[in-house]
Write an enzyme that holds these catalytic residues in place. Structure first.
Site, PDB file in Angstrom:
ATOM      1  CG  ASN A  36      -1.741   1.222   1.396  1.00  0.00           C
ATOM      2  OD1 ASN A  36      -1.765   2.062   0.495  1.00  0.00           O
ATOM      3  ND2 ASN A  36      -2.410   1.344   2.524  1.00  0.00           N
ATOM      4  CD1 TRP A  37       3.637   0.944  -2.657  1.00  0.00           C
ATOM      5  CD2 TRP A  37       3.515   1.848  -4.698  1.00  0.00           C
ATOM      6  NE1 TRP A  37       4.311   0.114  -3.516  1.00  0.00           N
ATOM      7  CE2 TRP A  37       4.250   0.639  -4.784  1.00  0.00           C
ATOM      8  CE3 TRP A  37       3.323   2.575  -5.873  1.00  0.00           C
ATOM      9  CZ2 TRP A  37       4.784   0.161  -5.975  1.00  0.00           C
ATOM     10  CZ3 TRP A  37       3.846   2.107  -7.077  1.00  0.00           C
ATOM     11  CH2 TRP A  37       4.567   0.911  -7.126  1.00  0.00           C
ATOM     12  CE  LYS A  38      -0.185   3.112   4.783  1.00  0.00           C
ATOM     13  NZ  LYS A  38      -0.060   3.197   6.238  1.00  0.00           N
TER      14      LYS A  38
ATOM     15  CG  HIS B 191      -5.770   1.864   5.360  1.00  0.00           C
ATOM     16  ND1 HIS B 191      -5.312   2.763   6.300  1.00  0.00           N
ATOM     17  CD2 HIS B 191      -4.759   0.986   5.139  1.00  0.00           C
ATOM     18  CE1 HIS B 191      -4.066   2.441   6.622  1.00  0.00           C
ATOM     19  NE2 HIS B 191      -3.714   1.374   5.937  1.00  0.00           N
TER      20      HIS B 191
ATOM     21  CD  GLU C  42      -2.888   5.337   6.874  1.00  0.00           C
ATOM     22  OE1 GLU C  42      -2.934   5.357   5.627  1.00  0.00           O
ATOM     23  OE2 GLU C  42      -1.950   4.816   7.506  1.00  0.00           O
TER      24      GLU C  42
ATOM     25  CD  GLU D 270      -3.251  -2.473   7.344  1.00  0.00           C
ATOM     26  OE1 GLU D 270      -2.158  -2.714   6.826  1.00  0.00           O
ATOM     27  OE2 GLU D 270      -3.874  -1.427   7.153  1.00  0.00           O
TER      28      GLU D 270
ATOM     29  N   GLY E 230       2.670   2.291  10.786  1.00  0.00           N
ATOM     30  CA  GLY E 230       3.591   3.413  10.637  1.00  0.00           C
ATOM     31  C   GLY E 230       4.342   3.765  11.907  1.00  0.00           C
TER      32      GLY E 230
ATOM     33  CB  SER F 261       5.532  -1.824  11.856  1.00  0.00           C
ATOM     34  OG  SER F 261       5.122  -0.492  12.146  1.00  0.00           O
TER      35      SER F 261
ATOM     36  N   GLY G 156       5.106   1.378   4.670  1.00  0.00           N
ATOM     37  CA  GLY G 156       6.424   1.992   4.473  1.00  0.00           C
ATOM     38  C   GLY G 156       7.448   1.112   3.774  1.00  0.00           C
TER      39      GLY G 156
END
Ligand code: 13P
Length: 250
Positions: free
Chosen positions: A9-11, A94, A96, A167, A173, A213, A235
């Protein structure tokens, strides 16, 4: 045997050309048929990326979608638009999006259904906050996210088309990974919830990822747990670490 699925997931990272350069730098190093590998760039990079994924060794995913088919929804993207770019997977719910864009389980459920209806596989994200874990409310939180997120989704679709990503929000993160035992415990619990709703046959087939992570060092242990069928990587998916994660040792 459930085939593992490892998704990056490159966000909100990389312009379209940066995304292309990065993927081209790692693509030749990804040579595994044993794992489904997915990359999820931002919307503006989907077209560029689909053009270099022709051989299907790596599959294309999106990070979000809107549930309405078209119309006056400024800033949103429909399932048809994703389909036109050969998107095969789409992350939904997600944390976020839930946290910063107020997405509810009901919104997530609408997205899951419209994606399945049009042939894209949802990666349904669930997970608890640190506070919820400390108050021992983690299982009820995740169970509700699963039940409401999959409301009115058929057993066959859950079996064949849904991926679930556990998650824990406190691990995203932060560099603090859930221990393999914590991740396994929740993934096993999710499988039990799926078994209660849809039966053993479906629960034994549905793929459940861990995210939070994940990196080149901890991937092996996590990915070798019985109920963890892959990883949703943030990440570390923006670096060469993604190659090591995909080529984990089993
Ligand atoms: P990190 O791997 O950066 O913790 O992000 C996880 C994540 O949110 C993937 O969707």
């Amino acid at each position: 045997m459930r085939k593992k699925i490892i998704a990056g997931n490159w966000k909100m990272n990389y312009t379209a050309s940066q995304a292309e350069d990065f993927l081209l730098s790692i693509l030749d190093l990804i040579n595994t048929d044993e794992v489904d590998v997915v990359v999820c760039p931002n919307y503006t990079a989907l077209d560029r990326i689909q053009n270099i994924l022709d051989d299907k060794k790596v599959k294309l995913g999106a990070q979000n979608v809107y549930f309405e088919p078209k119309g006056a929804y400024t800033g949103e993207i429909s399932v048809d638009m994703l389909n036109a770019l050969n998107v095969e997977y789409c992350i939904v719910g997600h944390s976020e999006r839930r946290q910063y864009f107020n997405e509810t389980n009901l919104d997530v459920n609408k997205k899951v259904k419209v994606l399945i209806e049009k042939g894209i596989k949802p990666i349904l994200c669930v997970g608890e906050t640190l506070e919820e874990r400390n108050e021992n409310k983690l299982f009820e939180k995740v169970e509700l996210q699963i039940k409401e997120g999959l409301l009115d989704v058929s057993a066959e679709d859950v079996k064949n088309n849904v991926v679930i990503a556990y998650e824990p929000i406190w691990a995203i993160g932060t560099g603090v990974t859930a221990t393999s035992a914590q991740a396994e415990e929740m993934c096993a619990y999710i499988r039990k919830v799926i078994a209660q709703i849809y039966g053993e046959n479906v629960s034994e087939s549905v793929r459940i990822q861990y995210g939070g992570s994940v990196n080149a060092k901890n991937a092996n242990e996590l990915l070798n747990m019985d109920n963890i069928d892959g990883a949703l990587v943030g990440g570390a998916a923006l670096t060469n670490d993604f190659v090591a994660i995909v080529n984990y040792e089993n």
